[in-house]
Design an enzyme around this catalytic site. Sequence first.
Site, short mmCIF file in Angstrom:
data_model
loop_
_atom_site.label_atom_id
_atom_site.label_comp_id
_atom_site.label_asym_id
_atom_site.label_seq_id
_atom_site.Cartn_x
_atom_site.Cartn_y
_atom_site.Cartn_z
N LYS A 47 0.84 -1.20 0.00
CA LYS A 47 0.00 0.00 0.00
C LYS A 47 0.87 1.25 0.00
CE LYS A 47 -0.40 -0.23 5.04
NZ LYS A 47 -1.23 -0.74 6.15
N TYR A 278 13.61 31.99 4.92
CA TYR A 278 12.34 32.56 5.38
C TYR A 278 12.31 32.63 6.91
CZ TYR A 278 10.48 31.57 0.70
OH TYR A 278 10.25 31.53 -0.64
C1 LIG Z 1 -0.54 -1.65 6.93
C2 LIG Z 1 -1.12 -2.91 7.39
C3 LIG Z 1 -0.32 -4.04 7.56
C4 LIG Z 1 1.19 -3.99 7.46
O1 LIG Z 1 1.72 -3.54 8.66
P1 LIG Z 1 3.31 -3.48 8.89
O2 LIG Z 1 3.44 -3.01 10.30
O3 LIG Z 1 3.84 -2.51 7.91
O4 LIG Z 1 3.82 -4.85 8.67
C5 LIG Z 1 -0.94 -5.23 7.87
N1 LIG Z 1 -2.28 -5.29 8.03
C6 LIG Z 1 -3.09 -4.22 7.89
C7 LIG Z 1 -4.55 -4.38 8.08
C8 LIG Z 1 -2.53 -2.99 7.59
O5 LIG Z 1 -3.33 -1.92 7.48
#
Ligand SMILES: *Cc1c(COP(=O)(O)O)cnc(C)c1O
Length: 386
Positions: A47, A278
Site C-alpha cells: 500500500k 524565510y
Molecule cells: C498496513 C497494514 C499491515 C502492514 O503492517 P506493517 O506493520 O507494515 O507490517 C498489515 N495489516 C493491515 C490491516 C494494515 O493496514
Amino acid sequence: MEIRACQFEKRSWIEVDLNQLRKNYHIYKAIIEKNISKDINIMAVVKADAYGCGDVIVAKTLQKEGVKLFAVSNIDEAVTLRKSGIVGEIFILGYTDVKYSDVLVRENIVQTLVSEEHARAFYDVGSNVKCQIAIDTGMNRIGIDADDILESERIIRTYAKKLNLCGVFTHFSVADDETVESVEFTNGQIHKFQNVLDKVKDVELSYIHCYNSAGGLFHLGKNEELNSLSKIIRLGIVLYGLKPDNKNTLPDGIEPVLTWKTTVSMVKTLEINETIGYGRTYKSDCNRTIATITTGYADGYDRHFSNRWYVLIHGKKAPIVGNICMDQMMVDVTNIPETKMGDEVVLIGKSGNEVITADAMAANLQTIGYEIICGISHRVQRTYIE
Ligand SMILES: *Cc1c(COP(=O)(O)O)cnc(C)c1O
C-alpha cells in the site's frame, strides 16, 4: 532529438535496492519457516506506493520471488497492480464504495468488508466480489465487534451464504511493543479472534489472518491453535527494512531498501550575523560556508527538521540551517570544505561511515519510520538498483 527533462533531472531521487528487498523477504520468510511452519504464506503489503518505494516494481520483484498475495489500501492501488501484470491475489485492506463492485469483480480483486452495513451494501447490489470480513478485536478502526461473539458468528454465517466470502482477518494495535501490558493486550486480541473462529469452524474460509510484520516476529508461534488456522502474515514495514517500533531489533541482515539523495546547487560563505531563509530563523555566529541543496518540503522532507537535523555530504554531517523551503534547503558545510556545485547529498542512507535512517529521523520528530518514507512525494524520482 527530443529531450525530456524528467529523464535527466536528478534533483531529488530515491534509490531502491531491489536485492536488499529480496533479502529482507527471504530472511523474514526463513525465520517463520524455521520457527513455525513451512506452510505460512507471506502477503506483501504494498500500500501507499509500497511505503514510498514504488508499488509496481516492488510487487513485480516479489512476485518473481514467489509471492502470490498482495495487500493495498484502495481500489486505485489494486487496479494499478493488476494492470501492471500482478497475477496473484490483490487484497484491499480498507473501505471501497459498492459502486465499484463491477471493477473489483472484473479485476479479480479481494475486498475487505469493514462492517455489516458494508457487507449488506454489497449484497444489495447483487455483488459477487470476493471478500473478507474484518474483525475488530481491539483496534477500533474497522471490523465487526469480536466482543459480541454471537453477533459476529451470525454476520459471518449470513454473508458466507449471501456473498463470495473467502476469509476473515483482524489487526493488532500494539504487536510491536514488547512491554508486559502490550503483550497481554495482543494476547487478548488473539484470544478474541480465536473465539470468533471457533464459532465458524464449519464455514469454509480460505484466508484467516491476523499478523503484521511485528506480529509475525514477536507473537507468531506462541499460540498453537491459531498457528493451525492463521496461515498468512501481512508483511509491510520489515520488507522495506524499517522497524515497526524504534525499540525493536530486526533480524540480522534485514536492512533499509531505500536511499534518498539530492544535489548541491550552490555554495557560498556567510559572514557573522547574517541570517538564512524565510523567517530568518538562523543567524551565523561566525563566518560559515553554506550549501543550498535541491530538496524541500514539497518533496516530502518534513519542514519540522529546520534547524534540528542534518544531511550527509562526502560522508560527513551537514546541519540544516534556516527554515526548509518548498524545493530547497540550506545546510552548513563549514567542516566539509570540498563541497561544490553538483555534489551528491544523502538525506536517508549511507555516506562514507555515516548513516541516516528513516527510523532515526522518525525518532527525532516523535513519529514512526513509516511516515518518513511514505511522505516522500511523487515528484521525487524512483530509481532502482538490482
Ligand atoms: C498496513 C497494514 C499491515 C502492514 O503492517 P506493517 O506493520 O507494515 O507490517 C498489515 N495489516 C493491515 C490491516 C494494515 O493496514
